[in-house]
Enzyme design. Structure first.
Site, short mmCIF file in Angstrom:
data_model
loop_
_atom_site.label_atom_id
_atom_site.label_comp_id
_atom_site.label_asym_id
_atom_site.label_seq_id
_atom_site.Cartn_x
_atom_site.Cartn_y
_atom_site.Cartn_z
N ALA A 126 0.86 -1.18 0.00
CA ALA A 126 0.00 0.00 0.00
C ALA A 126 0.90 1.23 0.00
O ALA A 126 1.06 1.92 1.01
CB ALA A 126 -0.91 -0.01 1.22
N GLU A 307 5.17 -8.65 -13.47
CA GLU A 307 4.23 -9.60 -14.07
C GLU A 307 4.85 -10.29 -15.28
O GLU A 307 4.63 -11.49 -15.51
CB GLU A 307 2.95 -8.89 -14.46
CG GLU A 307 1.84 -9.83 -14.93
CD GLU A 307 0.52 -9.11 -15.11
OE1 GLU A 307 -0.31 -9.14 -14.16
OE2 GLU A 307 0.32 -8.51 -16.18
#
Length: 358
Positions: A126, A307
């Site tokens: 976060a 990714e």
């Protein structure tokens, strides 16, 4: 050779030395290392040369994973090998399960893993304005993620004072770890693998069995539980599971360590949800970090940062369990007919408002 007036033949000395060496080998490998399992295969020849040779002791005894024991007299529906889901594929070509609603019995699975008293770690990042999503993530996790199991959530943030207070059930806890902010969201994404690797090394090896790495800008809608446990666990991306692999957004430049050529690859996996046993996720994180750093030295940034590297890794190192798009849907997408339930989903957001360099 003489010793204390006795004649000792050289062959006797050799046999005594071999006996002592054998005793030492037995003591060290079978007594000391029996607590851990170094069951990590060598890197395949097709791997990048930068993939690590590190080996992390498995904190889980051998029978812990493979011995699945149910409580005595547990009642559940009779399984069938001829009835079930016919609208989706539930196994990969390398025989890993693909988990969809209707392919598992939650009561049976929970009863098996409850006895093992497993500990599950979760990482969530976060950073910057993404802190706004943390409260919803944590509150929905309390309702749906491994309910009634031991869960330890590690929040990485540059705004520790803004971490919300959420009531957590017994056996569940939250730890905040401070990280520096960044002017580029791509750098935040790329550093995740390094921080996950260090967390496993420094904190988790003696305390956790499994780890899941999840995106904070997502929320849980329904059960995510023991059906997701496996060695190396991947989640199929909801945006590409119906497409030909030629349309997957793999890194296509051969110069990159994340390179996957046309005609190669299995599925396109999410970077926002993956996990598994500690030693498997450690190897994934260590490899992706190493390959990312090697790319950076050559002035290359993979198309989708971590990714892209994750997809390269999982093409070579096949996941032992694959989770269907139920496990990371997108809130803005209508639910397709084969998706009977949405378990975890990315929330609707304005990227221009939350990413520092968009």
């Amino acid at each position: 050779m003489q010793m204390n007036g006795m004649n000792i033949k050289p062959v006797t000395v050799i046999l005594l030395v071999l006996l002592l060496v054998g005793f030492y080998y037995y003591y060290y490998y079978y007594y000391y290392l029996s607590q851990y399992r170094f069951n990590v295969p060598p890197c395949p020849t097709s791997c990048s040369t930068s993939e690590p040779k590190d080996r992390v002791p498995d904190v889980i005894p051998t029978d812990y994973v493979f011995h699945l024991k149910t409580p005595d007299h547990l009642q559940y529906s009779q399984p069938s090998i001829v009835k079930g889901r016919t609208d989706v594929v539930a196994v990969t070509p390398w025989l890993a399960p693909i988990v969809w609603e209707g392919t598992f019995n939650p009561v049976l699975l929970d009863s098996i893993y409850k006895q093992k008293k497993i500990n599950i770690a979760v990482t969530v990042f976060a950073v910057g304005k993404y802190i706004m999503f943390l409260k919803n993530f944590l509150e929905t996790a309390e309702k749906h993620f491994f309910v009634s199991f031991n869960v330890h959530i590690y929040v990485f943030t540059d705004r520790p004072k803004e971490v919300p207070k959420v009531n957590m059930a017994p056996g569940r806890q939250l730890t905040v770890r401070s990280v520096p902010s960044s002017n580029r969201w791509q750098e935040i994404s790329a550093r995740r693998m390094e921080l996950i690797q260090k967390l496993i090394e420094e904190q988790l090896r003696k305390h956790s069995d499994y780890i899941f790495c999840l995106d904070v800008d997502s929320q849980f809608h329904s059960r995510w539980g023991t059906e997701s446990l496996g060695g190396l666990v991947a989640v199929i991306h909801p945006g590409y599971y119906l497409d030909d692999r030629g349309k997957f957004p793999y890194e296509r430049r051969p110069e990159s360590r994340a390179y996957v050529a046309h005609g190669e690859g299995d599925f396109y996996y999410c970077g926002g949800a993956f996990g598994g046993l500690l030693q498997e996720v450690f190897l994934l994180a260590n490899t992706c970090r190493s390959n990312f750093e090697e790319d950076a030295k050559n002035g290359i940034e993979a198309a989708w940062q971590e990714e892209s590297h994750l997809n390269r890794y999982m093409w070579i190192n096949k996941p032992s369990k694959v989770l269907s798009p139920e496990y990371l849907w997108q809130d803005f997408k209508p639910r397709n007919p084969e998706v009977k339930t949405i378990r975890f989903s990315g929330v609707i957001k304005n990227y221009a408002a939350i990413r520092p360099n968009v």
